[in-house]
Design a protein around this motif. Structure first.
Motif, mmCIF file in Angstrom:
data_model
loop_
_atom_site.group_PDB
_atom_site.id
_atom_site.type_symbol
_atom_site.label_atom_id
_atom_site.label_comp_id
_atom_site.label_asym_id
_atom_site.label_seq_id
_atom_site.Cartn_x
_atom_site.Cartn_y
_atom_site.Cartn_z
ATOM 1 N N UNK A 1 0.658 -1.420 -0.308
ATOM 2 C CA UNK A 1 0.332 0.040 0.760
ATOM 3 C C UNK A 1 1.078 1.097 0.159
ATOM 4 N N UNK A 2 0.641 2.250 -0.909
ATOM 5 C CA UNK A 2 1.431 3.673 -0.776
ATOM 6 C C UNK A 2 0.552 4.349 -0.491
ATOM 7 N N UNK A 3 1.052 5.160 0.659
ATOM 8 C CA UNK A 3 0.625 5.781 1.657
ATOM 9 C C UNK A 3 1.078 7.385 1.503
ATOM 10 N N UNK A 4 0.057 8.267 1.560
ATOM 11 C CA UNK A 4 0.450 9.648 0.513
ATOM 12 C C UNK A 4 -0.455 10.117 1.642
ATOM 13 N N UNK A 5 0.269 11.246 1.689
ATOM 14 C CA UNK A 5 0.136 12.417 3.062
ATOM 15 C C UNK A 5 -0.440 13.917 1.864
ATOM 16 N N UNK A 6 -1.780 14.566 1.573
ATOM 17 C CA UNK A 6 -1.849 15.712 1.376
ATOM 18 C C UNK A 6 -2.417 16.281 2.187
ATOM 19 N N UNK A 7 -1.291 17.704 1.981
ATOM 20 C CA UNK A 7 -1.944 18.989 2.149
ATOM 21 C C UNK A 7 -2.478 20.259 1.604
ATOM 22 N N UNK A 8 -3.286 19.870 2.789
ATOM 23 C CA UNK A 8 -4.880 20.987 2.476
ATOM 24 C C UNK A 8 -4.667 22.655 2.504
ATOM 25 N N UNK A 9 -5.189 23.244 1.865
ATOM 26 C CA UNK A 9 -4.885 24.923 2.706
ATOM 27 C C UNK A 9 -6.892 25.299 2.490
ATOM 28 N N UNK A 10 -6.512 26.491 1.856
ATOM 29 C CA UNK A 10 -8.320 27.046 1.983
ATOM 30 C C UNK A 10 -8.443 27.257 0.195
ATOM 31 N N UNK A 11 -7.413 26.979 -0.121
ATOM 32 C CA UNK A 11 -7.588 26.859 -2.520
ATOM 33 C C UNK A 11 -7.545 25.614 -2.369
ATOM 34 N N UNK A 12 -9.178 25.613 -3.006
ATOM 35 C CA UNK A 12 -10.160 25.069 -3.585
ATOM 36 C C UNK A 12 -9.199 23.960 -5.061
ATOM 37 N N UNK A 13 -9.366 25.331 -5.377
ATOM 38 C CA UNK A 13 -7.750 24.590 -6.657
ATOM 39 C C UNK A 13 -7.061 23.864 -7.045
ATOM 40 N N UNK A 14 -5.948 24.649 -5.649
ATOM 41 C CA UNK A 14 -4.899 23.348 -5.288
ATOM 42 C C UNK A 14 -5.336 22.286 -4.936
ATOM 43 N N UNK A 15 -7.084 22.625 -4.070
ATOM 44 C CA UNK A 15 -7.044 20.625 -2.994
ATOM 45 C C UNK A 15 -7.257 20.018 -4.540
ATOM 46 N N UNK A 16 -8.295 20.558 -4.973
ATOM 47 C CA UNK A 16 -8.511 19.333 -6.235
ATOM 48 C C UNK A 16 -7.294 18.896 -7.592
ATOM 49 N N UNK A 17 -5.761 20.505 -7.490
ATOM 50 C CA UNK A 17 -4.912 19.718 -8.005
ATOM 51 C C UNK A 17 -3.777 19.094 -7.500
ATOM 52 N N UNK A 18 -4.542 18.487 -6.091
ATOM 53 C CA UNK A 18 -3.370 17.363 -5.701
ATOM 54 C C UNK A 18 -3.701 16.139 -5.648
ATOM 55 N N UNK A 19 -5.272 16.453 -5.546
ATOM 56 C CA UNK A 19 -6.192 15.075 -5.391
ATOM 57 C C UNK A 19 -6.011 14.551 -6.903
ATOM 58 N N UNK A 20 -5.924 15.328 -7.829
ATOM 59 C CA UNK A 20 -5.654 15.061 -9.322
ATOM 60 C C UNK A 20 -5.011 14.632 -10.080
ATOM 61 N N UNK A 21 -3.434 14.889 -9.057
ATOM 62 C CA UNK A 21 -2.074 14.749 -9.293
ATOM 63 C C UNK A 21 -2.280 12.573 -8.750
ATOM 64 N N UNK A 22 -2.766 12.941 -7.395
ATOM 65 C CA UNK A 22 -2.318 11.667 -7.037
ATOM 66 C C UNK A 22 -3.329 10.693 -7.120
ATOM 67 N N UNK A 23 -4.325 10.626 -8.544
ATOM 68 C CA UNK A 23 -5.749 9.401 -9.286
ATOM 69 C C UNK A 23 -4.030 9.370 -10.411
ATOM 70 N N UNK A 24 -3.859 10.393 -10.846
ATOM 71 C CA UNK A 24 -3.092 10.012 -12.360
ATOM 72 C C UNK A 24 -1.220 8.983 -11.719
ATOM 73 N N UNK A 25 -0.893 9.244 -10.632
ATOM 74 C CA UNK A 25 -0.212 8.276 -10.151
ATOM 75 C C UNK A 25 -0.139 6.916 -10.714
#
Length: 133
Positions: A1-25
């Motif tokens: 299992x690959x463990x990933x931490x995603x830091x989420x700030x107040x910016x929705x676009x940043x959060x979405x982009x971070x999650x999309x990058x994880x999906x694309x891995x």
């Protein structure tokens, strides 16, 4: 299992982009476990991380991709919280969103991203700035 931490700030676009990058891995969604972390620096309303729009945005992306995740929150220094969360789960990767800032701006105001990169002791992926920013 690959463990990933995603830091989420107040910016929705940043959060979405971070999650999309994880999906694309590489790898199937079942091979990844993500911890979304938000660190409150000020929370007068007493909200929980799951109530924040950026966390919900990242959650929706991960749900759609079938990636298992949990949400955690802390208070205080966001960089320290991200690094501590990564240490707690022995994360394979930290994913955070960058910001457009001048070198002088980083020196004067600090940078969560810079602090995480320098102090995490593990790989850090910086997603950059959303195209529409």
């Amino acid at each position: 299992m690959y463990q990933i931490i995603v830091g989420i700030d107040e910016d929705e676009a940043h959060a979405k982009l971070c999650a999309e990058e994880v999906v694309g891995m590489p790898g199937d969604g079942s091979e990844k476990h993500v911890t979304l972390i938000h660190s409150f620096t000020d929370n007068p309303s007493g909200a929980s991380a799951t109530q924040l729009a950026p966390v919900r945005e990242a959650s929706d992306v991960l749900d759609e991709a079938g990636i298992d995740y949990d949400v955690t929150e802390s208070s205080g220094d966001p960089a320290e919280a991200i690094i501590d969360a990564a240490d707690d789960v022995d994360a394979d990767l930290i994913v955070i969103g960058g910001r457009k800032r001048s070198p002088a701006g980083k020196a004067l105001f600090g940078s969560v991203t810079q602090t995480v990169i320098l102090n995490a002791g593990r790989p850090v992926m910086v997603t950059g700035v959303p195209e529409d920013a």
